[in-house]
Design a protein around this motif. Structure first.
Motif, PDB file in Angstrom:
ATOM      1  N   VAL A   1      -0.566 -37.817 -27.364  1.00 33.46           N
ATOM      2  CA  VAL A   1      -0.286 -38.695 -26.222  1.00 33.46           C
ATOM      3  C   VAL A   1      -0.431 -37.865 -24.948  1.00 33.46           C
ATOM      4  O   VAL A   1      -0.332 -36.633 -24.972  1.00 33.46           O
ATOM      5  N   PRO A   2      -0.690 -38.515 -23.807  1.00 36.59           N
ATOM      6  CA  PRO A   2      -0.892 -37.760 -22.556  1.00 36.59           C
ATOM      7  C   PRO A   2       0.337 -36.952 -22.148  1.00 36.59           C
ATOM      8  O   PRO A   2       0.208 -35.816 -21.672  1.00 36.59           O
ATOM      9  N   ASP A   3       1.530 -37.537 -22.316  1.00 38.29           N
ATOM     10  CA  ASP A   3       2.753 -36.843 -21.912  1.00 38.29           C
ATOM     11  C   ASP A   3       3.771 -36.924 -23.040  1.00 38.29           C
ATOM     12  O   ASP A   3       3.937 -37.969 -23.674  1.00 38.29           O
ATOM     13  N   TYR A   4       4.483 -35.800 -23.274  1.00 35.78           N
ATOM     14  CA  TYR A   4       5.494 -35.771 -24.333  1.00 35.78           C
ATOM     15  C   TYR A   4       6.623 -34.853 -23.902  1.00 35.78           C
ATOM     16  O   TYR A   4       6.392 -33.709 -23.495  1.00 35.78           O
ATOM     17  N   LEU A   5       7.858 -35.352 -23.962  1.00 34.93           N
ATOM     18  CA  LEU A   5       9.025 -34.561 -23.595  1.00 34.93           C
ATOM     19  C   LEU A   5       9.615 -33.939 -24.852  1.00 34.93           C
ATOM     20  O   LEU A   5      10.031 -34.636 -25.768  1.00 34.93           O
ATOM     21  N   LEU A   6       9.627 -32.614 -24.886  1.00 37.12           N
ATOM     22  CA  LEU A   6      10.209 -31.873 -26.002  1.00 37.12           C
ATOM     23  C   LEU A   6      11.528 -31.264 -25.528  1.00 37.12           C
ATOM     24  O   LEU A   6      11.542 -30.331 -24.720  1.00 37.12           O
ATOM     25  N   ASP A   7      12.629 -31.806 -26.029  1.00 39.74           N
ATOM     26  CA  ASP A   7      13.956 -31.380 -25.597  1.00 39.74           C
ATOM     27  C   ASP A   7      14.397 -30.159 -26.407  1.00 39.74           C
ATOM     28  O   ASP A   7      14.679 -30.253 -27.598  1.00 39.74           O
ATOM     29  N   LEU A   8      14.441 -28.991 -25.757  1.00 41.91           N
ATOM     30  CA  LEU A   8      14.845 -27.754 -26.417  1.00 41.91           C
ATOM     31  C   LEU A   8      16.282 -27.367 -26.076  1.00 41.91           C
ATOM     32  O   LEU A   8      16.706 -26.254 -26.383  1.00 41.91           O
ATOM     33  N   CYS A   9      17.025 -28.268 -25.456  1.00 40.77           N
ATOM     34  CA  CYS A   9      18.429 -27.966 -25.165  1.00 40.77           C
ATOM     35  C   CYS A   9      19.206 -27.865 -26.479  1.00 40.77           C
ATOM     36  O   CYS A   9      18.940 -28.602 -27.422  1.00 40.77           O
ATOM     37  N   ARG A  10      20.142 -26.968 -26.522  1.00 43.70           N
ATOM     38  CA  ARG A  10      20.994 -26.830 -27.689  1.00 43.70           C
ATOM     39  C   ARG A  10      22.449 -26.983 -27.251  1.00 43.70           C
ATOM     40  O   ARG A  10      22.794 -26.675 -26.110  1.00 43.70           O
ATOM     41  N   PRO A  11      23.338 -27.452 -28.145  1.00 43.85           N
ATOM     42  CA  PRO A  11      24.747 -27.596 -27.774  1.00 43.85           C
ATOM     43  C   PRO A  11      25.398 -26.235 -27.604  1.00 43.85           C
ATOM     44  O   PRO A  11      25.093 -25.295 -28.351  1.00 43.85           O
ATOM     45  N   GLU A  12      26.283 -26.120 -26.650  1.00 41.05           N
ATOM     46  CA  GLU A  12      26.955 -24.852 -26.371  1.00 41.05           C
ATOM     47  C   GLU A  12      28.470 -24.970 -26.414  1.00 41.05           C
ATOM     48  O   GLU A  12      29.178 -24.132 -25.865  1.00 41.05           O
ATOM     49  N   GLY A  13      28.991 -26.040 -27.026  1.00 40.81           N
ATOM     50  CA  GLY A  13      30.439 -26.177 -27.147  1.00 40.81           C
ATOM     51  C   GLY A  13      31.011 -25.104 -28.055  1.00 40.81           C
ATOM     52  O   GLY A  13      30.403 -24.721 -29.051  1.00 40.81           O
ATOM     53  N   ARG A  14      32.206 -24.596 -27.711  1.00 42.07           N
ATOM     54  CA  ARG A  14      32.838 -23.535 -28.487  1.00 42.07           C
ATOM     55  C   ARG A  14      34.340 -23.774 -28.603  1.00 42.07           C
ATOM     56  O   ARG A  14      34.966 -24.291 -27.670  1.00 42.07           O
TER      57      ARG A  14
END
Length: 326
Positions: free
Chosen positions: A25-38
């Protein structure tokens, strides 16, 4: 995509490569955020405030993670539950947690003084929140001391006993083994009614529901075990031939069928079993059971057969049940 080494759960000094298939597809959002709760805290003796080392701390999410990032989903492969042991000073920590509601509790160390499980602590963790200075306090466990005997009042050695707190199935049961004189000392997991079970080679499983004594006190308990009836199951496929890879469970009327991890593993192997003559030629030994009415369930791959009101008669020493899967 290059990722920092701490982004993935790999041993120190090792590397990991994550392959990602991207759609055309022309545009694709790849979310690489990870949770940081501790979460950080300590487990203490409620009476002396002494830290407890090697206590088991458990954390369970009360709902599925709402994280959508690919790394967050990759890291959250635990099924929403985590377990760790306390280190020096009774400290524990959980990292990389998504936001949401959780339940936290602790069991005492496996050796030394016995403790009841701590009450469940409910908490709501915010996005990337650090929650520190949590304290879980453990009270001394209630105890039962007693003896295990057979039908002829002979003391039994090596009987494995367990006590499961009925109101809290998530808490691991306590265990003990009878000595050469049949005596045992069994701790409870907390206040409330327990299911005390006794198992031994050549005997039917014996169970008893008992109320736990007050914390830190002990009461007497006597258990009797019967030889029971040895039960075999012979499983046939639709073609009438014995098949391997099946899982069979026999549960007393009103009880829940056995869905233990061992049964689940055997069931999964059954999905790939080729059928036909196996090492046991379709014959399964279920163990010894006392007389009464039972429910027999047999599963093999996607096939499932249930026989209600299977009756085991007093005086029988051995019985073979036949099941044909459709």
């Amino acid at each position: 995509v290059r990722l920092a080494p701490e982004s993935l759960p790999v041993p120190s000094g090792r590397s990991a490569r994550l392959w990602i298939a991207l759609p055309d597809v022309p545009d694709y959002l790849l979310d690489l955020c990870r949770p940081e709760g501790r979460l950080k805290g300590r487990v203490l003796d409620a009476q002396t405030a002494a830290p407890l080392v090697q206590a088991t701390v458990s954390l369970a999410a009360r709902r599925s993670s709402s994280s959508t990032g690919i790394l967050a989903r990759f890291l959250d492969r635990s099924g929403g539950s985590w377990t760790t042991e306390t280190a020096a000073e009774g400290s524990f920590r959980f990292e990389r947690l998504s936001e949401g509601p959780y339940e936290l509790w602790a069991n005492g160390p496996a050796v030394g003084r016995a403790y009841s499980a701590s009450p469940n602590t409910g908490l709501d963790l915010g996005l990337d929140e650090l929650r520190e200075n949590l304290e879980l306090q453990l009270e001394p466990a209630p105890r039962w001391s007693g003896v295990v005997k057979d039908e002829s009042e002979r003391a039994l050695e090596g009987v494995r006993l367990s006590a499961q707190l009925l109101a809290r199935p998530e808490v691991a049961p306590m265990s003990a083994v009878s000595d050469a004189t049949g005596h045992f000392d069994l701790a409870g997991a907390g206040p409330g009614k327990h299911l005390v079970s006794a198992t031994a080679e050549g005997f039917a499983r014996s169970t008893l529901e008992v109320e736990a004594p007050a914390a830190g006190t002990s009461s007497e308990l006597e258990l009797h075990m019967e030889r029971g009836i040895l039960v075999h199951v012979l499983v046939f496929g639709p073609d009438g031939q014995p098949i391997d890879g099946a899982v069979a469970s026999l549960s007393r009327e009103g009880d829940v069928a056995d869905d233990s991890a061992g049964n689940f593993d055997r069931l999964m192997r059954g999905f790939f079993a080729s059928g036909g003559q196996g090492e046991a030629a379709g014959r399964h030994e279920l163990g010894r059971f006392t007389a009464g009415r039972y429910r027999l369930e047999v599963r093999h791959g996607f096939s499932r057969q249930v026989q209600e009101q299977v009756e085991l008669l007093a005086g029988e020493d051995e019985i073979e049940l036949h099941v044909r899967l459709d």
